[in-house]
Design a protein around this motif. Structure first.
Motif, mmCIF file in Angstrom:
data_model
loop_
_atom_site.group_PDB
_atom_site.id
_atom_site.type_symbol
_atom_site.label_atom_id
_atom_site.label_comp_id
_atom_site.label_asym_id
_atom_site.label_seq_id
_atom_site.Cartn_x
_atom_site.Cartn_y
_atom_site.Cartn_z
ATOM 1 N N ALA A 36 0.837 -1.206 0.000
ATOM 2 C CA ALA A 36 0.000 0.000 0.000
ATOM 3 C C ALA A 36 0.872 1.256 0.000
ATOM 4 C CB ALA A 36 -0.923 -0.001 1.216
ATOM 5 N N GLU A 37 1.861 1.280 0.861
ATOM 6 C CA GLU A 37 2.708 2.472 0.966
ATOM 7 C C GLU A 37 3.570 2.685 -0.279
ATOM 8 O OE1 GLU A 37 3.710 3.227 5.546
ATOM 9 O OE2 GLU A 37 4.439 1.308 4.759
ATOM 10 N N GLN A 38 4.112 1.590 -0.789
ATOM 11 C CA GLN A 38 4.950 1.709 -1.973
ATOM 12 C C GLN A 38 4.138 2.180 -3.176
ATOM 13 O OE1 GLN A 38 8.440 1.186 -2.209
ATOM 14 N NE2 GLN A 38 8.075 1.455 -0.023
ATOM 15 N N LEU A 39 2.943 1.627 -3.332
ATOM 16 C CA LEU A 39 2.092 2.042 -4.447
ATOM 17 C C LEU A 39 1.700 3.503 -4.292
ATOM 18 C CD1 LEU A 39 -0.288 -1.030 -4.892
ATOM 19 C CD2 LEU A 39 1.657 -0.369 -6.341
ATOM 20 N N GLU A 40 1.382 3.874 -3.059
ATOM 21 C CA GLU A 40 0.925 5.243 -2.831
ATOM 22 C C GLU A 40 2.024 6.246 -3.183
ATOM 23 O OE1 GLU A 40 -2.235 5.442 0.041
ATOM 24 O OE2 GLU A 40 -1.323 7.268 0.836
ATOM 25 N N SER A 41 3.272 5.858 -2.975
ATOM 26 C CA SER A 41 4.369 6.763 -3.325
ATOM 27 C C SER A 41 4.445 6.976 -4.840
ATOM 28 C CB SER A 41 5.698 6.202 -2.806
ATOM 29 O OG SER A 41 6.098 5.079 -3.583
ATOM 30 N N ARG A 42 3.782 6.121 -5.614
ATOM 31 C CA ARG A 42 3.705 6.274 -7.066
ATOM 32 C C ARG A 42 2.350 6.831 -7.488
ATOM 33 N NH1 ARG A 42 7.788 5.823 -10.558
ATOM 34 N NH2 ARG A 42 6.263 5.143 -12.077
ATOM 35 N N GLY A 43 1.537 7.211 -6.535
ATOM 36 C CA GLY A 43 0.221 7.746 -6.890
ATOM 37 C C GLY A 43 -0.790 6.671 -7.243
ATOM 38 N N ILE A 44 -0.572 5.467 -6.736
ATOM 39 C CA ILE A 44 -1.504 4.366 -7.000
ATOM 40 C C ILE A 44 -2.173 3.968 -5.685
ATOM 41 C CG2 ILE A 44 -1.706 1.973 -7.803
ATOM 42 C CD1 ILE A 44 0.922 2.555 -9.431
ATOM 43 N N ARG A 45 -3.522 3.958 -5.691
ATOM 44 C CA ARG A 45 -4.263 3.640 -4.469
ATOM 45 C C ARG A 45 -4.583 2.156 -4.398
ATOM 46 N NH1 ARG A 45 -4.462 8.961 -6.127
ATOM 47 N NH2 ARG A 45 -5.907 10.315 -4.983
ATOM 48 N N LEU A 46 -4.257 1.539 -3.290
ATOM 49 C CA LEU A 46 -4.715 0.172 -3.054
ATOM 50 C C LEU A 46 -6.198 0.258 -2.708
ATOM 51 C CD1 LEU A 46 -3.887 -2.800 -2.925
ATOM 52 C CD2 LEU A 46 -3.450 -2.489 -0.478
ATOM 53 N N ALA A 47 -7.037 -0.237 -3.613
ATOM 54 C CA ALA A 47 -8.478 -0.034 -3.470
ATOM 55 C C ALA A 47 -9.172 -1.174 -2.751
ATOM 56 C CB ALA A 47 -9.115 0.147 -4.847
ATOM 57 N N GLU A 48 -8.601 -2.360 -2.822
ATOM 58 C CA GLU A 48 -9.215 -3.506 -2.153
ATOM 59 C C GLU A 48 -8.202 -4.639 -2.081
ATOM 60 O OE1 GLU A 48 -12.470 -5.210 -4.515
ATOM 61 O OE2 GLU A 48 -11.770 -4.107 -6.262
ATOM 62 N N ALA A 49 -8.458 -5.564 -1.167
ATOM 63 C CA ALA A 49 -7.572 -6.715 -1.019
ATOM 64 C C ALA A 49 -8.387 -7.931 -0.623
ATOM 65 C CB ALA A 49 -6.506 -6.434 0.033
ATOM 66 N N ARG A 50 -7.911 -9.079 -1.030
ATOM 67 C CA ARG A 50 -8.570 -10.318 -0.617
ATOM 68 C C ARG A 50 -7.513 -11.295 -0.135
ATOM 69 N NH1 ARG A 50 -13.440 -11.502 -5.009
ATOM 70 N NH2 ARG A 50 -14.172 -9.341 -5.075
ATOM 71 N N VAL A 51 -7.866 -12.058 0.867
ATOM 72 C CA VAL A 51 -7.014 -13.144 1.336
ATOM 73 C C VAL A 51 -7.717 -14.443 0.975
ATOM 74 C CG1 VAL A 51 -5.767 -14.131 3.279
ATOM 75 C CG2 VAL A 51 -6.350 -11.686 3.293
ATOM 76 N N VAL A 52 -7.062 -15.259 0.168
ATOM 77 C CA VAL A 52 -7.699 -16.497 -0.296
ATOM 78 C C VAL A 52 -6.814 -17.688 0.050
ATOM 79 C CG1 VAL A 52 -8.912 -15.325 -2.187
ATOM 80 C CG2 VAL A 52 -6.674 -16.357 -2.611
ATOM 81 N N PRO A 53 -7.419 -18.867 0.192
ATOM 82 C CA PRO A 53 -6.626 -20.063 0.509
ATOM 83 C C PRO A 53 -5.912 -20.602 -0.738
ATOM 84 C CG PRO A 53 -8.945 -20.630 0.316
ATOM 85 C CD PRO A 53 -8.863 -19.138 0.159
#
Lengths: 261, 261
Positions: A36-53
């Protein structure tokens, strides 16, 4: 490599964290916040996340749902040599592409294991399998590369390896408007300022205002985090929050950025 | 309160983590692993999780997708008094139910703020709004209750409050088969035993075998985690893994449970 300067609007990303060990509580995920932080430094927002098996249908569903509505998707985990590493084949199925041996990946693995004086075997060779047409993502730590297919970036789950992979990916991403932030610290509890804060939010719809109460060394402290692409507007909204807190008899101060908790 | 004894099969749960602060990297989620472990102690498997922003459409989509295919859904976050706390209204919309004032919740809030010598205002009263017909989840820490509607349990995001809420929820849940685990530690790397391990997995389809390499104090160590509802089968599968590692010239040992990383 795309330059991030200029008003290019909102670019979003989604993350798929793959692994039974996260869902069982064995392993605490620490990749999401880093990404999230690394993307944000490029102006990219982490909009959602999923944890899957470690389950093919679950991975396919998540990858396909997220890649269709985000600029980028990142996955972590499931790219090792064992039976429970099924990310590559699942992503290939998600794209309806054959899973084939990537010759450059194979050559890198041969060289890597040659260096270690270990022979490559069938299990290790599996790590050279990618969806047809994938580009490799360098792995300077342990040899086996990640890959990119379409807008999906497949990375390792081990944080050290994932960090290195992400570092090589970041310059290749089209960045969006850089998100700036301000934090207003308040001595007053949420309930005292909630109505006024709601008015400020309504007045500044382009500023995302979050309200996060916490106990710090036994003392109550409220952090109001303001985020947006226009720093001046953030300052004005932050000032309005300070005026509100002051009018209610509270103490407050404003800082640039958002502290990491 | 349902007793968990008896063979009741697999019971699954899903988690929706709600909050911009998680997706921005500001706040490290620590609720998932706690919930996973607590549920597992009742024989309930956390099958999937999603992290969504403070956005009504996103919350509705996640809640509806997950409640239809899991025995239970849990949400964390977004139940405070400020404008960004939209979980209750979003869950009401997900169930197509009106959002109404829960009189018992309101009475508790009045009593709580009365105790603090603070008046309840409109913002604080918002925390008594639930989907019509919801049952309350006690909040011994800060007054404002969570709630259950259908199979969805809405909890606070602040870990201390969430822990207390989950503790009151757990005895009300129908538990499934208790999941047992074994960990086999191996000095050999994954690639050396991957083929044999795949065979063991094929031989024991009811045992979930995960392979997790790590560096511990600079030394390589591989943890094979075996999980399943039949302890004897786990022991047999674990023994088979030890025979495999031994035959390849490695060191190994087996322990009960799975270490938390």
């Amino acid at each position: 490599m795309t330059d991030v300067s200029g008003d290019v609007g909102i670019v979003t990303a989604a993350l798929v964290v793959i692994g039974n060990e996260i869902l069982s509580g064995r392993t605490q995920d620490v990749n999401l916040s880093h990404i999230a932080e690394q993307l944000e430094s490029r102006g990219i927002r982490l909009a959602e996340a999923r944890v899957v098996p470690d389950n093919q249908a679950a991975i396919i569903e998540a990858v396909n749902a997220l890649r269709s509505r985000n600029t980028y998707v990142f996955t972590t985990g499931g790219i090792g040599p064992t039976h429970d590493d099924i990310t590559a084949e699942s992503v290939a199925k998600a794209f309806d592409l054959p899973l084939t041996r990537h010759e450059e990946a194979y050559a890198r693995l041969v060289a890597h294991y040659d260096n270690l004086g270990v022979e490559i075997n069938e299990a290790r060779a599996r790590m050279a399998m990618t969806p047809e047409g994938a580009d490799l993502i360098d792995n300077p730590v342990s040899g086996a590369p990640g890959f990119r297919i379409g807008n999906v970036h497949v990375m390792a789950g081990v944080p050290k390896i994932m960090h290195a992979m992400l570092e090589t990916i970041l310059p290749t991403l089209k960045g969006g408007d850089i998100l700036h932030s301000r934090t207003v610290f308040s001595s007053l509890p949420e309930g005292e300022i909630a109505a006024g804060l709601g008015n400020i939010q309504a007045e500044y719809p382009d500023v995302e205002i979050g309200s996060y109460p916490a106990q710090k060394r036994g003392e109550y402290r409220l952090s109001l985090v303001l985020r947006g692409s226009d720093p001046e507007m953030l300052d004005r909204a932050g000032e309005a929050a300070m005026v509100l807190i002051d009018a209610k008899g509270g103490q407050c101060e404003m800082a640039k950025g958002q502290e990491k908790l």
